[in-house]
Design a protein around this motif. Structure first.
Motif, PDB file in Angstrom:
ATOM      1  N   LEU A 116       0.829  -1.197   0.000  1.00  0.00           N
ATOM      2  CA  LEU A 116       0.000   0.000   0.000  1.00  0.00           C
ATOM      3  C   LEU A 116       0.871   1.258   0.000  1.00  0.00           C
ATOM      4  N   ILE A 117       0.538   2.224  -0.849  1.00  0.00           N
ATOM      5  CA  ILE A 117       1.284   3.473  -0.918  1.00  0.00           C
ATOM      6  C   ILE A 117       0.343   4.645  -0.648  1.00  0.00           C
ATOM      7  N   LEU A 118       0.937   5.792  -0.346  1.00  0.00           N
ATOM      8  CA  LEU A 118       0.183   7.024  -0.124  1.00  0.00           C
ATOM      9  C   LEU A 118       0.590   8.040  -1.184  1.00  0.00           C
ATOM     10  N   ASN A 119      -0.373   8.461  -1.995  1.00  0.00           N
ATOM     11  CA  ASN A 119      -0.139   9.497  -3.000  1.00  0.00           C
ATOM     12  C   ASN A 119      -0.684  10.823  -2.486  1.00  0.00           C
ATOM     13  N   ILE A 120       0.181  11.817  -2.383  1.00  0.00           N
ATOM     14  CA  ILE A 120      -0.225  13.142  -1.926  1.00  0.00           C
ATOM     15  C   ILE A 120      -0.147  14.101  -3.112  1.00  0.00           C
ATOM     16  N   ILE A 121      -1.302  14.582  -3.531  1.00  0.00           N
ATOM     17  CA  ILE A 121      -1.374  15.486  -4.676  1.00  0.00           C
ATOM     18  C   ILE A 121      -1.721  16.885  -4.179  1.00  0.00           C
ATOM     19  N   GLY A 122      -0.856  17.833  -4.488  1.00  0.00           N
ATOM     20  CA  GLY A 122      -1.095  19.201  -4.057  1.00  0.00           C
ATOM     21  C   GLY A 122       0.224  19.915  -3.798  1.00  0.00           C
ATOM     22  N   ASP A 123       0.116  21.194  -3.529  1.00  0.00           N
ATOM     23  CA  ASP A 123       1.291  21.999  -3.231  1.00  0.00           C
ATOM     24  C   ASP A 123       0.923  22.977  -2.124  1.00  0.00           C
ATOM     25  N   GLY A 124       1.938  23.504  -1.465  1.00  0.00           N
ATOM     26  CA  GLY A 124       1.673  24.437  -0.392  1.00  0.00           C
ATOM     27  C   GLY A 124       2.824  24.524   0.586  1.00  0.00           C
ATOM     28  N   PRO A 125       2.638  25.249   1.690  1.00  0.00           N
ATOM     29  CA  PRO A 125       3.712  25.506   2.652  1.00  0.00           C
ATOM     30  C   PRO A 125       4.349  24.258   3.241  1.00  0.00           C
ATOM     31  N   GLU A 126       3.599  23.159   3.313  1.00  0.00           N
ATOM     32  CA  GLU A 126       4.124  21.953   3.956  1.00  0.00           C
ATOM     33  C   GLU A 126       4.864  21.025   3.002  1.00  0.00           C
ATOM     34  N   PHE A 127       4.960  21.384   1.735  1.00  0.00           N
ATOM     35  CA  PHE A 127       5.551  20.473   0.757  1.00  0.00           C
ATOM     36  C   PHE A 127       7.001  20.122   1.113  1.00  0.00           C
ATOM     37  N   LYS A 128       7.833  21.130   1.320  1.00  0.00           N
ATOM     38  CA  LYS A 128       9.245  20.880   1.589  1.00  0.00           C
ATOM     39  C   LYS A 128       9.451  20.171   2.931  1.00  0.00           C
ATOM     40  N   VAL A 129       8.624  20.529   3.910  1.00  0.00           N
ATOM     41  CA  VAL A 129       8.727  19.890   5.227  1.00  0.00           C
ATOM     42  C   VAL A 129       8.377  18.407   5.113  1.00  0.00           C
ATOM     43  N   LEU A 130       7.337  18.124   4.369  1.00  0.00           N
ATOM     44  CA  LEU A 130       6.940  16.738   4.148  1.00  0.00           C
ATOM     45  C   LEU A 130       8.021  15.973   3.392  1.00  0.00           C
ATOM     46  N   ASP A 131       8.596  16.613   2.401  1.00  0.00           N
ATOM     47  CA  ASP A 131       9.639  15.973   1.602  1.00  0.00           C
ATOM     48  C   ASP A 131      10.814  15.558   2.479  1.00  0.00           C
ATOM     49  N   ARG A 132      11.230  16.453   3.358  1.00  0.00           N
ATOM     50  CA  ARG A 132      12.341  16.137   4.265  1.00  0.00           C
ATOM     51  C   ARG A 132      11.968  15.008   5.219  1.00  0.00           C
ATOM     52  N   ARG A 180       7.181   4.576  -0.400  1.00  0.00           N
ATOM     53  CA  ARG A 180       5.813   4.315   0.075  1.00  0.00           C
ATOM     54  C   ARG A 180       4.938   5.568   0.117  1.00  0.00           C
ATOM     55  N   ILE A 181       5.552   6.738   0.299  1.00  0.00           N
ATOM     56  CA  ILE A 181       4.814   8.004   0.333  1.00  0.00           C
ATOM     57  C   ILE A 181       5.350   8.890  -0.787  1.00  0.00           C
ATOM     58  N   PHE A 182       4.455   9.322  -1.677  1.00  0.00           N
ATOM     59  CA  PHE A 182       4.876  10.061  -2.867  1.00  0.00           C
ATOM     60  C   PHE A 182       4.216  11.438  -2.909  1.00  0.00           C
ATOM     61  N   LEU A 183       5.038  12.467  -3.029  1.00  0.00           N
ATOM     62  CA  LEU A 183       4.552  13.831  -3.224  1.00  0.00           C
ATOM     63  C   LEU A 183       4.473  14.086  -4.726  1.00  0.00           C
ATOM     64  N   ARG A 184       3.263  14.187  -5.236  1.00  0.00           N
ATOM     65  CA  ARG A 184       3.074  14.292  -6.687  1.00  0.00           C
ATOM     66  C   ARG A 184       2.997  15.731  -7.180  1.00  0.00           C
ATOM     67  N   GLY A 185       2.932  16.684  -6.252  1.00  0.00           N
ATOM     68  CA  GLY A 185       2.796  18.075  -6.660  1.00  0.00           C
ATOM     69  C   GLY A 185       1.361  18.407  -7.038  1.00  0.00           C
ATOM     70  N   ALA A 186       1.152  19.628  -7.485  1.00  0.00           N
ATOM     71  CA  ALA A 186      -0.193  20.060  -7.883  1.00  0.00           C
ATOM     72  C   ALA A 186      -0.542  19.500  -9.255  1.00  0.00           C
ATOM     73  N   ILE A 187      -1.719  18.886  -9.358  1.00  0.00           N
ATOM     74  CA  ILE A 187      -2.195  18.330 -10.630  1.00  0.00           C
ATOM     75  C   ILE A 187      -3.636  18.795 -10.840  1.00  0.00           C
ATOM     76  N   PHE A 188      -3.905  19.419 -11.967  1.00  0.00           N
ATOM     77  CA  PHE A 188      -5.245  19.934 -12.248  1.00  0.00           C
ATOM     78  C   PHE A 188      -5.892  19.272 -13.464  1.00  0.00           C
ATOM     79  N   ASP A 189      -5.111  18.517 -14.205  1.00  0.00           N
ATOM     80  CA  ASP A 189      -5.605  17.858 -15.414  1.00  0.00           C
ATOM     81  C   ASP A 189      -6.387  16.602 -15.031  1.00  0.00           C
ATOM     82  N   ASP A 190      -7.679  16.571 -15.353  1.00  0.00           N
ATOM     83  CA  ASP A 190      -8.520  15.423 -14.999  1.00  0.00           C
ATOM     84  C   ASP A 190      -8.028  14.129 -15.629  1.00  0.00           C
ATOM     85  N   TYR A 191      -7.413  14.221 -16.795  1.00  0.00           N
ATOM     86  CA  TYR A 191      -6.899  13.014 -17.453  1.00  0.00           C
ATOM     87  C   TYR A 191      -5.760  12.387 -16.644  1.00  0.00           C
ATOM     88  N   VAL A 192      -4.969  13.238 -15.987  1.00  0.00           N
ATOM     89  CA  VAL A 192      -3.881  12.747 -15.137  1.00  0.00           C
ATOM     90  C   VAL A 192      -4.438  12.289 -13.796  1.00  0.00           C
TER      91      VAL A 192
END
Length: 220
Positions: A72-88, A98-110
């Motif tokens: 099981l993995i966790l996909n986190i889609i979005g951006d914001g103040p906590e991105f870099k903290v989460l990455d570290r 197991r935990i993936f920061l995908r960044g901001a995604i707005f394309d419904d096809y993606v």
């Protein structure tokens, strides 16, 4: 924006003069529900502390430590103040697989690819329009009973089209259930999908406004 006020006020208001325009999002891509290849938990939204994202990440950390053999993995889609903290945090704890920061995604096809793989979407502290987005893709929504909301949380019927919980440690059990009772999430996903496409798609919202306008013109 939702049916709850009609039920709350009952006979105190004239239901013939009140119209519901579900607060919703316009999602056109899904024309069928996909229940195969479920391998992930999804978070979608801006990465800020108020949404309880850290509750989810730390709960998932405990899940990983307890279930080393799970895929099981966790996909986190979005951006914001906590991105870099989460990455570290992810790198420090060796969870990059197991935990993936995908960044901001707005394309419904993606986005569709991530939704199709998701067992559920979890947003502990906030339940806004992402509730309807999740439902549109046939994904149950998991959040706290007292999550911040503009009313969208009231579309979630516990154990029917999503899960509502009160205590933080309940989230640990929900993650376990994702692995031990996947069929229950698939069932809730079907209910969520049916609710959106029958009751909360954009056309239904427009109908509410249209009916209200037509009544106002008749009165005039």
């Amino acid at each position: 924006y939702y049916n709850h006020p009609l039920k709350f006020w009952g006979e105190e208001i004239d239901h013939n003069k009140v119209f519901v325009a579900f607060n919703t999002v316009d999602v056109k891509l899904p024309n069928k529900i996909t229940n195969n290849n479920k391998d992930s938990i999804l978070f979608l939204g801006s990465l800020i502390k108020g949404k309880g994202l850290w509750d989810l990440v730390k709960s998932f950390k405990r899940f990983i430590e307890k279930n080393r053999d799970s895929n099981l993995i966790l996909n986190i889609i979005g951006d914001g103040p906590e991105f870099k903290v989460l990455d570290r945090y992810i790198i420090k704890n060796n969870f990059s697989h197991r935990i993936f920061l995908r960044g901001a995604i707005f394309d419904d096809y993606v986005l569709k690819n991530y939704f199709e793989r998701a067992i559920c979407l979890i947003s502990p502290g906030q339940a806004g329009l992402t509730v309807l987005k999740s439902f549109a893709y046939g994904i149950p929504f998991v959040t706290k009973y007292n999550a911040i909301t503009g009313g969208e949380r009231l579309n979630i019927v516990n154990e029917t089209n999503g899960l509502l919980y009160k205590k933080e440690n309940e989230l640990d059990q929900i993650l376990e259930t994702c692995m031990t009772n996947l069929n229950s999430f698939k069932r809730m996903g079907i209910n969520a999908y049916n609710f959106y496409w029958k009751e909360a798609r954009m056309e239904r919202m427009l109908e509410g406004f249209k009916n209200a306008i037509n009544l106002a013109l008749e009165i005039k």
